[in-house]
Write a protein that holds these residues in place. Structure first.
Motif, PDB file in Angstrom:
ATOM      1  N   MET A   1       0.833  -1.209   0.000  1.00 15.70           N
ATOM      2  CA  MET A   1       0.000   0.000   0.000  1.00 15.70           C
ATOM      3  C   MET A   1       0.864   1.253   0.000  1.00 15.70           C
ATOM      4  O   MET A   1       0.627   2.172  -0.756  1.00 15.70           O
ATOM      5  N   THR A  46       5.159  -9.812   4.222  1.00 15.16           N
ATOM      6  CA  THR A  46       3.748  -9.436   4.102  1.00 15.16           C
ATOM      7  C   THR A  46       3.359  -8.271   5.003  1.00 15.16           C
ATOM      8  O   THR A  46       3.893  -8.145   6.106  1.00 15.16           O
ATOM      9  N   TYR A  47       2.470  -7.419   4.542  1.00 18.54           N
ATOM     10  CA  TYR A  47       1.840  -6.464   5.455  1.00 18.54           C
ATOM     11  C   TYR A  47       0.613  -7.139   6.065  1.00 18.54           C
ATOM     12  O   TYR A  47       0.314  -8.296   5.760  1.00 18.54           O
ATOM     13  N   THR A  48      -0.063  -6.468   6.976  1.00 16.46           N
ATOM     14  CA  THR A  48      -1.280  -7.000   7.601  1.00 16.46           C
ATOM     15  C   THR A  48      -2.404  -6.027   7.321  1.00 16.46           C
ATOM     16  O   THR A  48      -2.200  -4.810   7.332  1.00 16.46           O
ATOM     17  N   TYR A  49      -3.579  -6.552   7.027  1.00 23.10           N
ATOM     18  CA  TYR A  49      -4.708  -5.698   6.695  1.00 23.10           C
ATOM     19  C   TYR A  49      -5.822  -5.863   7.715  1.00 23.10           C
ATOM     20  O   TYR A  49      -5.659  -6.603   8.696  1.00 23.10           O
ATOM     21  N   HIS A  50      -6.940  -5.184   7.462  1.00 21.89           N
ATOM     22  CA  HIS A  50      -8.110  -5.136   8.356  1.00 21.89           C
ATOM     23  C   HIS A  50      -8.103  -6.120   9.514  1.00 21.89           C
ATOM     24  O   HIS A  50      -8.222  -7.321   9.313  1.00 21.89           O
ATOM     25  N   PRO A  55      -3.329  -9.946   3.672  1.00 21.80           N
ATOM     26  CA  PRO A  55      -3.797  -9.016   2.627  1.00 21.80           C
ATOM     27  C   PRO A  55      -4.531  -9.739   1.493  1.00 21.80           C
ATOM     28  O   PRO A  55      -4.199 -10.890   1.176  1.00 21.80           O
ATOM     29  N   ASP A  56      -5.499  -9.064   0.901  1.00 20.66           N
ATOM     30  CA  ASP A  56      -6.258  -9.662  -0.211  1.00 20.66           C
ATOM     31  C   ASP A  56      -5.340 -10.197  -1.300  1.00 20.66           C
ATOM     32  O   ASP A  56      -5.566 -11.278  -1.835  1.00 20.66           O
ATOM     33  N   GLU A  57      -4.301  -9.423  -1.622  1.00 18.17           N
ATOM     34  CA  GLU A  57      -3.398  -9.813  -2.718  1.00 18.17           C
ATOM     35  C   GLU A  57      -2.637 -11.099  -2.419  1.00 18.17           C
ATOM     36  O   GLU A  57      -2.109 -11.742  -3.323  1.00 18.17           O
ATOM     37  N   GLN A  59      -3.997 -13.602  -0.475  1.00 20.36           N
ATOM     38  CA  GLN A  59      -4.924 -14.639   0.024  1.00 20.36           C
ATOM     39  C   GLN A  59      -4.873 -15.935  -0.793  1.00 20.36           C
ATOM     40  O   GLN A  59      -4.868 -17.029  -0.216  1.00 20.36           O
ATOM     41  N   SER A  81       4.127  -3.870   9.324  1.00 21.56           N
ATOM     42  CA  SER A  81       2.711  -3.589   9.561  1.00 21.56           C
ATOM     43  C   SER A  81       2.677  -2.423  10.556  1.00 21.56           C
ATOM     44  O   SER A  81       3.649  -1.666  10.596  1.00 21.56           O
ATOM     45  N   ALA A  91      -0.546 -11.059  10.106  1.00 22.03           N
ATOM     46  CA  ALA A  91      -0.351 -11.847   8.880  1.00 22.03           C
ATOM     47  C   ALA A  91       1.008 -12.554   8.892  1.00 22.03           C
ATOM     48  O   ALA A  91       1.158 -13.638   8.332  1.00 22.03           O
TER      49      ALA A  91
END
Ligand SMILES: Cc1cc2nc3c(=O)[nH]c(=O)nc-3n(C[C@H](O)[C@H](O)[C@H](O)COP(=O)(O)O)c2cc1C
Length: 138
Positions: A1, A46-50, A55-57, A59, A81, A91
């Motif tokens: 991001m 990896t980053y961490t999301y919601h 992350p969606d990318e 998954q 993150s 993540a």
């Protein structure tokens, strides 16, 4: 991001190449998990999301790992993150657990970086790389 993990992954790739390793750098959204067995080692950044999610990318790559026997492929996990979120770097934990349960061999402690990496973080990244190289040179 924001490009932090891209920067970290490129830094680590350059570091490993400076140690004479041959590195393939791929974004997880384009990567095929079933090709992992073609390599001596895997490093996931990896980053961490919601709320602490993969992350969606990443998954599809993550889900495919459930169906793979990594046959003791050496691996390490890291990622930037943010401590501003409740589930800091979750993540990184998910990938670490998944790669272990898919019969990978973890060769370095996972490294969580808060937002932009500082000098100390880059040192931790190099140490992770050193452990991976050491495991391959045994
Ligand atoms: C909507 C949103 C949700 C996020 N959720 C989390 C989270 O649950 N846990 C965490 O540690 N970081 C979380 N983050 C922070 C990102 O993982 C962090 O900014 C990371 O450094 C971005 O890396 P990148 O620039 O490589 O994409 C979130 C960021 C955004 C924008």
């Amino acid at each position: 991001m924001t490009g932090r993990n891209k920067k970290i992954a490129e830094y680590l790739a350059n570091y490993l190449e400076s140690k004479k390793a041959e590195v393939t750098l791929q974004e997880m959204v384009d990567a095929d998990a079933f090709e992992i067995l073609n390599y001596d080692a895997l490093i996931v950044d990896t980053y961490t999301y919601h709320d602490g999610e993969v992350p969606d990318e990443a998954q599809d790559f993550y889900d495919d790992l459930k169906d793979i026997d990594l046959e003791k492929t050496k691996f390490a996990v890291l990622g930037s993150s943010s401590k501003e979120h409740l589930h800091f770097g979750r993540a990184v934990d998910y990938f670490t657990m998944m790669l272990n349960s898919s019969n990978g061999e973890q060769v370095a402690d996972s490294v969580k970086i808060n937002q932009d990496p500082d000098e100390d973080d880059f040192k931790r990244v190099r140490t992770l790389g050193d452990y991976v190289l050491k495991s391959l040179n045994k």
